[in-house]
Design a protein around this motif. Structure first.
Motif, PDB file in Angstrom:
ATOM      1  N   UNK A  10      37.136  41.523  47.204  1.00 23.28           N
ATOM      2  CA  UNK A  10      36.767  42.352  46.048  1.00 23.28           C
ATOM      3  C   UNK A  10      36.062  43.630  46.492  1.00 23.28           C
ATOM      4  N   UNK A  11      35.412  43.606  47.647  1.00 25.21           N
ATOM      5  CA  UNK A  11      34.790  44.798  48.195  1.00 25.21           C
ATOM      6  C   UNK A  11      33.389  45.076  47.686  1.00 25.21           C
ATOM      7  N   UNK A  12      32.770  44.142  46.970  1.00 27.81           N
ATOM      8  CA  UNK A  12      31.426  44.370  46.429  1.00 27.81           C
ATOM      9  C   UNK A  12      30.434  44.740  47.534  1.00 27.81           C
ATOM     10  N   UNK A  13      30.485  43.993  48.635  1.00 27.35           N
ATOM     11  CA  UNK A  13      29.528  44.189  49.722  1.00 27.35           C
ATOM     12  C   UNK A  13      29.698  45.550  50.394  1.00 27.35           C
ATOM     13  N   UNK A  33      31.615  44.479  36.002  1.00 27.78           N
ATOM     14  CA  UNK A  33      32.716  44.088  36.881  1.00 27.78           C
ATOM     15  C   UNK A  33      34.034  44.100  36.106  1.00 27.78           C
ATOM     16  N   UNK A  34      34.008  43.640  34.873  1.00 29.57           N
ATOM     17  CA  UNK A  34      35.225  43.589  34.068  1.00 29.57           C
ATOM     18  C   UNK A  34      35.723  44.979  33.692  1.00 29.57           C
ATOM     19  N   UNK A  35      34.827  45.820  33.181  1.00 30.16           N
ATOM     20  CA  UNK A  35      35.217  47.113  32.611  1.00 30.16           C
ATOM     21  C   UNK A  35      34.996  48.308  33.520  1.00 30.16           C
ATOM     22  N   UNK A  41      38.654  43.810  35.993  1.00 32.42           N
ATOM     23  CA  UNK A  41      39.165  42.868  35.008  1.00 32.42           C
ATOM     24  C   UNK A  41      40.610  42.482  35.230  1.00 32.42           C
ATOM     25  N   UNK A  42      41.387  43.367  35.861  1.00 36.06           N
ATOM     26  CA  UNK A  42      42.796  43.074  36.117  1.00 36.06           C
ATOM     27  C   UNK A  42      43.030  42.431  37.487  1.00 36.06           C
ATOM     28  N   UNK A  43      42.095  42.619  38.426  1.00 32.25           N
ATOM     29  CA  UNK A  43      42.321  42.111  39.773  1.00 32.25           C
ATOM     30  C   UNK A  43      41.553  40.821  40.074  1.00 32.25           C
TER      31      UNK A  43
END
Length: 187
Positions: A120-123, A155-157, A166-168
């Protein structure tokens, strides 16, 4: 709306407008009155063009960073919806203020840590001590301490420079990462 610009946005507009006016004058006005321009003054003309270019790029980079630091992190504007977080008010002594509780975390924080550290790449964008991440593109989550609902929504929007996931990501993954982030920062 031009009247709603903040200080850094106003400075950015002023630098951009100066650059645009200079370019228009050099392209449309000067050639009519002095067809030989820049002629012998080519080095000076190129230096002035370079100064304007550097000023514009500096304004974009420096002033945009200043503006991001001044803006509330990941602010969303919605119409007709109730805010997810109460707006703090100053009590006058005769009033009592109440805060609405946020929804309890519904995801699995352990699975959420895997999502945070995974593809997801958050980090890569966020600092979060519990995850050992030191990203500087997004806000520092240790400082922001976002509640579960805010993380799910963000995260969703997406918003505020953050893309929507939201799509991935599945709804379960979003709930997991929200549970992880909110639990890792609230303690």
């Amino acid at each position: 709306m031009l009247l709603a610009l903040t200080g850094y946005e106003t400075a950015l507009v002023v630098v951009a407008a100066s650059f645009i006016v200079f370019a228009l004058v050099m392209a449309l006005v000067i050639p009519r009155s002095r067809p030989e321009f820049p002629g012998k003054r080519l080095p000076v003309f190129l230096a002035v063009c370079g100064v304007f270019f550097v000023a514009q790029m500096t304004a974009v980079l420096v002033l945009a960073e200043v503006g991001e630091a001044d803006e509330p992190a990941h602010e969303e504007t919605t119409t007709g919806a109730e805010p997810t977080e109460p707006t703090p008010t100053e009590p006058t002594g005769t009033e009592t203020t109440t805060t609405e509780p946020t929804a309890p975390a519904q995801g699995d924080p352990v699975a959420g840590k895997e999502v945070f550290l995974g593809t997801s790449g958050c980090a890569g964008c966020h600092t979060l001590a519990d995850a050992g991440s030191t990203g500087t593109i997004g806000p520092n989550l240790d400082d922001l301490k976002p509640p579960y609902d805010a993380v799910v929504s963000q995260v969703t929007n997406g918003g505020g420079g953050m893309p929507a996931f939201g799509d991935s990501l599945s709804e379960e993954q979003i709930q997991d990462v929200a549970a992880y982030v909110s639990s890792a920062t609230q303690g």
